[in-house]
Design an enzyme around this catalytic site. Structure first.
Site, PDB file in Angstrom:
ATOM      1  N   ASP A 139       0.894  -1.371  -0.087  1.00 49.72           N
ATOM      2  CA  ASP A 139      -0.021  -0.068  -0.039  1.00 49.72           C
ATOM      3  C   ASP A 139       0.742   1.246   0.041  1.00 49.72           C
ATOM      4  O   ASP A 139       0.308   2.513  -0.151  1.00 49.72           O
ATOM      5  CB  ASP A 139      -1.099   0.087   1.267  1.00 49.72           C
ATOM      6  CG  ASP A 139      -2.022  -1.000   1.138  1.00 49.72           C
ATOM      7  OD1 ASP A 139      -2.097  -1.776   0.189  1.00 49.72           O
ATOM      8  OD2 ASP A 139      -2.969  -1.064   2.078  1.00 49.72           O
ATOM      9  N   GLY A 182      -5.555  -0.513  -1.388  1.00 47.05           N
ATOM     10  CA  GLY A 182      -5.221   0.490  -0.544  1.00 47.05           C
ATOM     11  C   GLY A 182      -6.489   0.885   0.066  1.00 47.05           C
ATOM     12  O   GLY A 182      -7.423   1.531  -0.238  1.00 47.05           O
TER      13      GLY A 182
HETATM   14  O1  F6P Z   1      -2.038  -3.956   3.783  1.00 47.00           O
HETATM   15  C1  F6P Z   1      -2.093  -4.512   2.746  1.00 47.00           C
HETATM   16  C2  F6P Z   1      -3.552  -5.050   2.236  1.00 47.00           C
HETATM   17  O2  F6P Z   1      -3.129  -5.672   0.921  1.00 47.00           O
HETATM   18  C3  F6P Z   1      -4.786  -3.867   2.252  1.00 47.00           C
HETATM   19  O3  F6P Z   1      -4.760  -3.205   1.036  1.00 47.00           O
HETATM   20  C4  F6P Z   1      -5.694  -4.799   2.108  1.00 47.00           C
HETATM   21  O4  F6P Z   1      -6.810  -4.334   2.573  1.00 47.00           O
HETATM   22  C5  F6P Z   1      -5.219  -6.006   3.100  1.00 47.00           C
HETATM   23  O5  F6P Z   1      -3.896  -6.049   2.926  1.00 47.00           O
HETATM   24  C6  F6P Z   1      -6.018  -7.136   2.771  1.00 47.00           C
HETATM   25  O6  F6P Z   1      -5.586  -8.286   3.712  1.00 47.00           O
HETATM   26  P1  F6P Z   1      -5.927  -9.750   3.626  1.00 47.00           P
HETATM   27  O7  F6P Z   1      -5.034 -10.585   3.297  1.00 47.00           O
HETATM   28  O8  F6P Z   1      -6.518  -9.716   5.141  1.00 47.00           O
HETATM   29  O9  F6P Z   1      -7.110  -9.974   2.721  1.00 47.00           O
END
Ligand code: F6P
Length: 359
Positions: A139, A182
């Site tokens: 991000d 993001g």
């Molecule tokens: O923080 C990085 C990120 O890629 C965010 O943009 C996104 O909301 C989140 O991780 C998604 O995480 P998960 O692996 O829990 O779906």
């Protein structure tokens, strides 16, 4: 010296390159290196520590994921425990982390993570854990470093996808709405949207109005240019509205964003009467090999982190301040996220090109 390395939060391309650089730099000083599996979980498991030798970090610079595993469910400050009535309670296990760390004979921790993981590292540092942070997140939303590793690879993946959508959008005269990652910031949407030549870019820093989005789309159908590409960060939201949630948080669960592309495609279709399709790139953006930029940055960060440990500079995070990699206090590094500056050159360039932010 016996140092530990862990990776926390969502994975990002380049994690293994940091692990390799930190391990080799430490081994070359004659130190012993261990990895903690799955964030802090490994500390509480007998087989949760893995020895990092020259052999175990060989050939991983170019690989995605993390050889140590990661989790965004392992916050030792809010550890989910089932209470007697079956309800999930969040308990603070930070004291246990610090004592377990010492019991295992570890002298320092290199914690590789994003804002959540580095916040945990900052708290553990306050409690006496000798820790050095390494900033990671696709991000790119960490304020104290100009860029985090993983970001440029994610931008390339998203740009490639957006570019590919042009021909199918054009062939069918459709509107394509693409959702990129993001949560609170629009760095990926902005960079990939521009490089992939989107017509509309929606980011959390600029609440949008559907009217304005549809006006820009209609413009794209004047003459013989009968298609449009909209790129939306998952955290983008309309004026007076909220981001779209894929899953609510609470009781040990982290809130997850997702679904804006589908919702927008429906609204755009209804409002403009044009055939509209959506897709969310989601974890594709986190997967695969890091590009050359991210490999190099990750290697630099890994080696710099060991140098900080050697200098006894704990409670710090490595950060890119071109042309240097510096140390910044962890506490400062996690006070705020880095948002896209609205008066910055990239947003201004997009506006000059006629790209709409829906405002
Ligand atoms: O923080 C990085 C990120 O890629 C965010 O943009 C996104 O909301 C989140 O991780 C998604 O995480 P998960 O692996 O829990 O779906």
């Amino acid at each position: 010296m016996r140092i530990a390395i862990n990776t926390g939060g969502g994975d990002a391309p380049g994690l293994n390159a940091v692990i390799r650089a930190a391990s080799l730099s430490a081994l070359n000083l004659g130190w012993e290196v261990v990895g903690i599996r799955r964030g802090y979980h490994g500390l509480f498991q007998e087989d949760g520590l893995v020895s990092l030798t020259r052999a175990s970090v060989r050939g991983i610079t170019h690989t995605g994921g993390t050889i140590l595993g990661t989790t965004n469910r392992g916050n030792p400050l809010k550890w989910p425990v089932e209470g007697p009535d079956g309800e999930i309670q969040l308990v603070d296990r930070s004291e246990e982390v610090v004592s377990e760390f010492k019991r295992r004979g570890l002298d320092a921790l290199i914690a590789i993570g994003g804002d959540g993981s580095l916040r945990i590292a900052a708290k553990l540092s306050e409690k006496g854990l000798p820790v050095v942070g390494v900033p990671k997140t696709i991000d790119n939303d960490l304020a104290a470093t100009q860029v985090t590793f993983g970001f440029h690879t994610a931008v390339e993946t998203a740009t490639d996808a957006i570019s590919k959508l042009h021909s199918t959008a054009e062939a069918h005269s459709r509107v394509m709405v693409v959702e990129v990652m993001g949560r609170g910031t629009g760095w990926i949407a902005l960079f990939a949207g521009m490089a992939g030549t989107a017509d509309v870019i929606l980011i959390p820093e600029i609440p949008y109005r559907l009217d304005n989005v549809c006006r820009k789309i209609d413009e794209r159908y004047e003459g013989d240019l009968g298609f449009a590409i909209v790129v939306a960060a998952e955290g983008a939201f309309p004026e007076g509205g909220d981001p779209v949630l894929a899953e609510r948080g609470g009781a040990g669960k982290t809130e997850r964003l997702g679904g804006i592309a589908e919702r927008l495609a429906h609204e755009i279709g209804q409002r403009t009467g044009r055939e509209t399709r959506s897709l969310a790139l989601r974890h594709l953006q986190r997967g695969g090999q890091p590009n050359a930029y991210d490999r190099l940055l990750a290697l630099r960060f890994g080696a710099a982190a060991v140098k900080l440990v050697q200098d006894g500079c704990f409670g710090c995070m490595v950060a890119l301040d071109p042309p240097k990699v510096l140390a910044v206090p962890l506490a400062e590094a996690v006070t705020d996220i880095k948002r896209v500056p609205l008066d910055g050159d990239v947003v201004q360039t997009a506006r000059s090109l006629g790209i709409s932010f829906g405002d």
